[in-house]
Structure formats: C-alpha cells, structure tokens
Design a protein around this motif. Structure first.
Motif, mmCIF file in Angstrom:
data_model
loop_
_atom_site.group_PDB
_atom_site.id
_atom_site.type_symbol
_atom_site.label_atom_id
_atom_site.label_comp_id
_atom_site.label_asym_id
_atom_site.label_seq_id
_atom_site.Cartn_x
_atom_site.Cartn_y
_atom_site.Cartn_z
ATOM 1 N N PRO A 126 0.816 -1.111 -0.157
ATOM 2 C CA PRO A 126 0.429 -0.093 0.208
ATOM 3 C C PRO A 126 1.063 1.380 0.137
ATOM 4 C CG PRO A 126 0.078 -0.724 2.028
ATOM 5 C CD PRO A 126 0.596 -2.459 1.137
ATOM 6 N N ARG A 127 0.121 2.127 -0.509
ATOM 7 C CA ARG A 127 0.462 3.337 -0.328
ATOM 8 C C ARG A 127 -0.200 4.888 -1.241
ATOM 9 N NH1 ARG A 127 6.330 2.581 -4.570
ATOM 10 N NH2 ARG A 127 7.405 2.798 -2.496
ATOM 11 N N PRO A 128 -0.320 5.835 -0.353
ATOM 12 C CA PRO A 128 -1.742 7.175 -0.367
ATOM 13 C C PRO A 128 -1.211 7.756 -1.843
ATOM 14 C CG PRO A 128 -0.132 7.781 0.790
ATOM 15 C CD PRO A 128 0.922 6.256 0.511
ATOM 16 N N VAL A 129 -2.299 6.351 -3.143
ATOM 17 C CA VAL A 129 -1.584 7.035 -4.070
ATOM 18 C C VAL A 129 -2.871 6.918 -4.856
ATOM 19 C CG1 VAL A 129 0.516 6.425 -4.801
ATOM 20 C CG2 VAL A 129 -1.352 4.653 -5.078
ATOM 21 N N PRO A 130 -3.055 8.050 -5.308
ATOM 22 C CA PRO A 130 -4.840 7.904 -6.106
ATOM 23 C C PRO A 130 -5.016 6.945 -6.740
ATOM 24 C CG PRO A 130 -2.839 10.135 -6.901
ATOM 25 C CD PRO A 130 -3.192 9.173 -6.283
ATOM 26 N N ILE A 131 -4.806 6.361 -7.362
ATOM 27 C CA ILE A 131 -5.418 4.371 -7.818
ATOM 28 C C ILE A 131 -5.783 4.265 -6.900
ATOM 29 C CG2 ILE A 131 -3.179 3.417 -7.903
ATOM 30 C CD1 ILE A 131 -5.865 3.213 -10.793
ATOM 31 N N LEU A 132 -4.887 3.876 -5.581
ATOM 32 C CA LEU A 132 -5.529 2.970 -4.998
ATOM 33 C C LEU A 132 -6.762 3.432 -4.083
ATOM 34 C CD1 LEU A 132 -2.083 1.503 -2.803
ATOM 35 C CD2 LEU A 132 -3.842 0.196 -3.879
ATOM 36 N N LYS A 133 -6.966 4.538 -3.893
ATOM 37 C CA LYS A 133 -7.739 4.089 -3.211
ATOM 38 C C LYS A 133 -8.871 5.507 -4.569
ATOM 39 C CE LYS A 133 -5.842 8.625 -0.651
ATOM 40 N NZ LYS A 133 -5.327 9.928 -0.414
ATOM 41 N N ARG A 134 -8.692 4.854 -5.699
ATOM 42 C CA ARG A 134 -9.757 5.057 -6.673
ATOM 43 C C ARG A 134 -10.526 3.104 -6.470
ATOM 44 N NH1 ARG A 134 -8.420 5.866 -13.156
ATOM 45 N NH2 ARG A 134 -9.705 4.110 -13.896
ATOM 46 N N LEU A 135 -9.894 2.191 -6.170
ATOM 47 C CA LEU A 135 -9.693 1.037 -5.828
ATOM 48 C C LEU A 135 -10.722 0.543 -4.659
ATOM 49 C CD1 LEU A 135 -7.015 -0.604 -8.031
ATOM 50 C CD2 LEU A 135 -9.241 -0.835 -8.600
ATOM 51 N N LEU A 136 -10.292 1.594 -4.360
ATOM 52 C CA LEU A 136 -10.908 1.371 -2.584
ATOM 53 C C LEU A 136 -12.504 1.795 -2.596
ATOM 54 C CD1 LEU A 136 -7.660 1.428 -0.450
ATOM 55 C CD2 LEU A 136 -8.998 -0.136 -0.625
ATOM 56 N N SER A 137 -11.859 2.288 -3.098
ATOM 57 C CA SER A 137 -13.757 3.461 -3.180
ATOM 58 C C SER A 137 -15.063 2.756 -4.311
ATOM 59 C CB SER A 137 -13.531 4.789 -3.497
ATOM 60 O OG SER A 137 -13.364 4.725 -4.558
ATOM 61 N N ASP A 138 -14.389 1.998 -4.481
ATOM 62 C CA ASP A 138 -15.049 1.148 -6.150
ATOM 63 C C ASP A 138 -15.934 0.134 -5.270
ATOM 64 O OD1 ASP A 138 -15.792 -0.704 -7.980
ATOM 65 O OD2 ASP A 138 -14.377 -0.037 -9.373
ATOM 66 N N PRO A 139 -17.346 0.317 -5.599
ATOM 67 C CA PRO A 139 -18.056 -1.230 -5.003
ATOM 68 C C PRO A 139 -17.952 -2.266 -5.364
ATOM 69 C CG PRO A 139 -18.870 0.755 -6.986
ATOM 70 C CD PRO A 139 -18.398 1.440 -6.070
ATOM 71 N N GLY A 140 -16.949 -2.290 -6.808
ATOM 72 C CA GLY A 140 -17.036 -3.807 -7.662
ATOM 73 C C GLY A 140 -15.587 -4.479 -6.717
ATOM 74 N N THR A 141 -15.432 -3.545 -5.256
ATOM 75 C CA THR A 141 -14.292 -3.795 -5.008
ATOM 76 C C THR A 141 -13.672 -5.119 -3.630
ATOM 77 O OG1 THR A 141 -12.653 -2.559 -6.218
ATOM 78 C CG2 THR A 141 -11.052 -3.210 -4.088
ATOM 79 N N ARG A 142 -13.178 -5.708 -3.981
ATOM 80 C CA ARG A 142 -12.843 -7.129 -2.872
ATOM 81 C C ARG A 142 -11.902 -6.715 -1.974
ATOM 82 N NH1 ARG A 142 -17.602 -5.760 -3.649
ATOM 83 N NH2 ARG A 142 -19.296 -6.707 -3.344
ATOM 84 N N LEU A 143 -11.306 -6.115 -0.219
ATOM 85 C CA LEU A 143 -10.448 -5.743 -0.279
ATOM 86 C C LEU A 143 -9.434 -7.183 0.300
ATOM 87 C CD1 LEU A 143 -7.504 -4.536 0.223
ATOM 88 C CD2 LEU A 143 -9.361 -3.342 2.242
#
Length: 425
Positions: A179-196
């Motif tokens: 993890p790094r606090p970069v925009p692409i990760l934040k975008r993925l984490l906010s996507d309802p289609g993402t499972r973490l």
C-alpha cells in the motif's frame, strides 16, 4: 492423545507417500484464508499487503488455476507490472511466480513473444505499465496487476486495461500491491466492485527466513514505514509534510514540448553498503519557465564509481547542461570522482549551509505556485516528499532523493544555473 487425533494419524499413515506429498503442496489446503478469492460478485480483488506477506503467490495461484482448468481453453489473461523486467522477474519467474508455483499443466514461457502458453491453449500476455498504449487493442477475460501503487502511469495504464477486459461473461482482475496513499489505490478502494484482502508480513512468518520478522520489528516496529511495508496499512500523508499527494497528482503531466535547460541534481551517499542511496534527479525548464521533473535515476547499494557512472548515464540520456552535486559529505572528492568518469562533465559543486527542511521549504512553495510539474509518477521520490517534515523522514533515514530534487530545482528556478539549449522530443 485424543481419539480423533489418533484416527487422523492412522489415516495419514495409510496414504500413499506420493499422495501425501501432493497434499502438502496443494494450494487450497495450505493457503491462508485471505489468499483465497472472495466469494460472490466482484470485479476487482485487491490484495494489499506488506513485503513477503504472500500476495504475489496468491495472484500467481489465481491465474494458474484459471488458465490450467479444462482440457481445452481459450482464456486470454493480461499480466501487467511496473516494467517488463518486473513482470518476468516477479510474476513469471520469481519464487512465487507462475512458472515456479505451477505443479501441473505448467505453462511454456515464450519470453520473446511476452506470453505464457498453457498446454490447454490458455494464454497470458505480459505488459508494462510504462507503456499504457500497448494495452490498446488486445482483449482479455482476466488480468493480474502487480504493485500498482508503484506504476508510473497508473491511471492511464489501468484505464486502458479496463477497456480490454471485455471477453467472457464475468471479466475480473486481481491487484496485488504494497500500500501507498496514491490516487489509484484510493480509487480502487472506493469502487463498489472491489473486494479487499489485507495481508501482513507477520502472517506469513513461517515461510520467511529465520530472524527476518525479528529484524524488521526491531528496526521498523511502530514506525510509519513499518506499518506500511510490514503490516500492509495504507498510511496517509503526514500532517506536517511539505508536500501533499493530491497536489503532486494535479501537477503530473505528459511532456509534449522541448525543454530549454536540463540539470542533474545529485545527493551523494554518506557511506557505502547495500542500503546506501545516491539521489539522482533530472529536471528541466519548459517554454513558460516552469520546471519539469523528468526522472528519478537514483541508485541503491552502488560503489562510488557505480553511482558516478549512473550520474553520467543520466547526463547523457537527457542531454543535460549541468550536474549540480552536494559536497557536504565528500568534499572535493565528489567533484573529482564525477570528473574521473567524464573529464568534460560540467559539474557545479554546492555546499549546504542550512538544514534540509529550510532548503526544501522554498522548493515546496514553488510547487504550491504551480511552477514545478512532474512528467510522470516517481513513487519512491514522492514517498519521501510526502513524508518529509520538520524532523525529517519518519523512518529517520536521509531524504536522498528529495535532496537531489531540491538541488536540481534550486539550480533551475532559484539560482538560475545552466546554459540554455533547446532539445527536441
């Protein structure tokens, strides 16, 4: 001993040793529950974990299970890494890579064609995130993205990949990254289609070298770097840092014009060793007088001759006008060393008279004024920028890459050093 345990041992003793060996290597039996694909509907499976946490193994096993299923298969899978070298060294040939973990129906690696071919006909193609356009045209059922938080053109490459995930009834992708606090990760984490799935290095201690965890805990336990690189936490920017990632994102552009002046900022290492870093940052001026950061060419673990050669490579690659090198650590030796690799190398030696934070403050102000742009994402450099406060970096190390950046931008915009010369792209 309980009766159930005796019965289990008796059953195991009665099994064929070859079968026992296969069971001991069976991924569904030995994997951690967090390394198993999520149930239900999802588009993105984001495996976010520390170093050595098992995320790469999970990605490789997921791809191989899909590709090796069935006697005949028409599956097409994309493997995307930061560079082609990373794709091969980590995703394919690494200790946890596809070619190493495949126990049956092993794929043939056709490296000249940048692809893996399984006996049943399934194909995985290798791509570099440095070339998003290479993803324009092909189409896939599935994809594996590795270390997406380090991709130089993360949004562009990820977007091109989404357009190509258009085969089959349920296209999916697994994303494995520290993890790094970069925009692409934040975008993925906010996507309802993402499972973490969050993985920790500590959870995989049994598969790591003895003493590795203890050494990490002694050095990084409780630090921001340890929480990110060991615990797999997404650590936001420091409140007292001079730079913010969202601002750097706004200032990242694609370079489309020639530059009139290019300098190489160099922060020589104070010593030698595997962890010593020589900061080497390249920057130039555009037609509006703004500085453009072109590259972070910093090197780790090099001898003095090695990092001097890296400076010369950067100088020649970018046709630079001047090298600006700090001499606080090595005195006149730094200049002599650089001259030894190229006698005519134009070197300006600078000596710091103020602390690192005071030197960095006017450079940070240039960013706020929009007078500095980045021609790509430089994750290691940006990590230092967004973790640099009045007391330095949170891990206590030298901000080598940041120092090199400060010297380069000071020379371009605050001191005005360098001879103008127009380059073409």
């Amino acid at each position: 001993m309980a009766a159930g345990a005796r019965d289990s041992q008796s059953l195991l003793r009665g099994l064929d040793p070859k079968l026992l060996h296969r069971l001991a290597r069976s991924w569904p039996l030995i994997r951690h529950p967090l390394q198993a694909p999520p149930e239900g509907d999802w588009r993105n499976w984001l495996l976010m974990g520390g170093r050595g946490s098992g995320k790469t193994r999970a990605g490789a096993e997921w791809v191989h299970a899909l590709a090796s299923a069935g006697e005949k298969s028409g599956l097409r899978i994309a493997l995307v890494a930061e560079t082609l070298g990373d794709a091969r060294e980590v995703m394919v040939d690494g200790l946890s890579g596809i070619a190493r973990i495949a126990r049956h129906k092993r794929p043939e690696v056709e490296i000249s064609r940048r692809r893996l071919v399984w006996p049943n006909g399934a194909v995985a193609q290798i791509f570099s995130a440095e070339d998003p356009e290479s993803l324009r045209g092909p189409q896939f059922h599935y994809a594996w993205c590795d270390e997406i938080a380090k991709w130089k053109y993360a949004d562009e490459a990820f977007d091109m990949l989404q357009f190509s995930l258009r085969l089959g009834e349920d296209p999916r992708q697994v994303i494995t990254t520290t993890p790094r606090p970069v925009p692409i990760l934040k975008r993925l984490l906010s996507d309802p289609g993402t499972r973490l799935s969050r993985l920790s290095t500590l959870g995989n201690a049994g598969n790591l070298a003895p003493g590795f965890i203890e050494a990490l805990q002694a050095r990084y336990g409780g630090t921001r770097l340890g929480r990110q690189e060991v615990d797999g936490e997404l650590i936001e920017d420091r409140e007292d840092a001079l730079w913010r990632r969202d601002r750097l994102e706004e200032l990242t552009v694609k370079l489309t014009e020639p530059l009139s002046r290019i300098v190489i900022g160099v922060d020589p290492p104070a010593g030698a060793g595997a962890q010593s870093v020589c900061g080497i940052v390249v920057a130039g001026l555009d037609r509006l007088g703004r500085a453009v950061v072109l590259a972070d060419c910093s090197v780790t673990g090099e001898s003095p001759a090695g990092w001097a050669a890296a400076v010369l490579r950067a100088f020649r690659r970018f046709e630079a006008d001047r090298v600006v090198a700090e001499v606080n650590q090595g005195g006149e030796m730094v200049g002599a060393l650089l001259k030894s690799v190229e006698a005519n190398l134009p070197v300006r030696m600078v000596r710091a008279t103020r602390g690192k934070f005071l030197r960095a403050e006017p450079v940070a102000a240039l960013y706020e004024q929009g007078r500095v742009l980045h021609a790509g994402r430089f994750t290691d450099l940006e990590d230092q920028m967004c973790d640099f406060g009045p007391d330095g970096l949170s891990n206590g190390r030298s901000p080598d890459r940041l120092d090199a950046l400060v010297w380069a931008l000071t020379a371009l915009l605050l001191d005005g050093v360098g001879e103008p010369r127009i380059r073409t792209l």
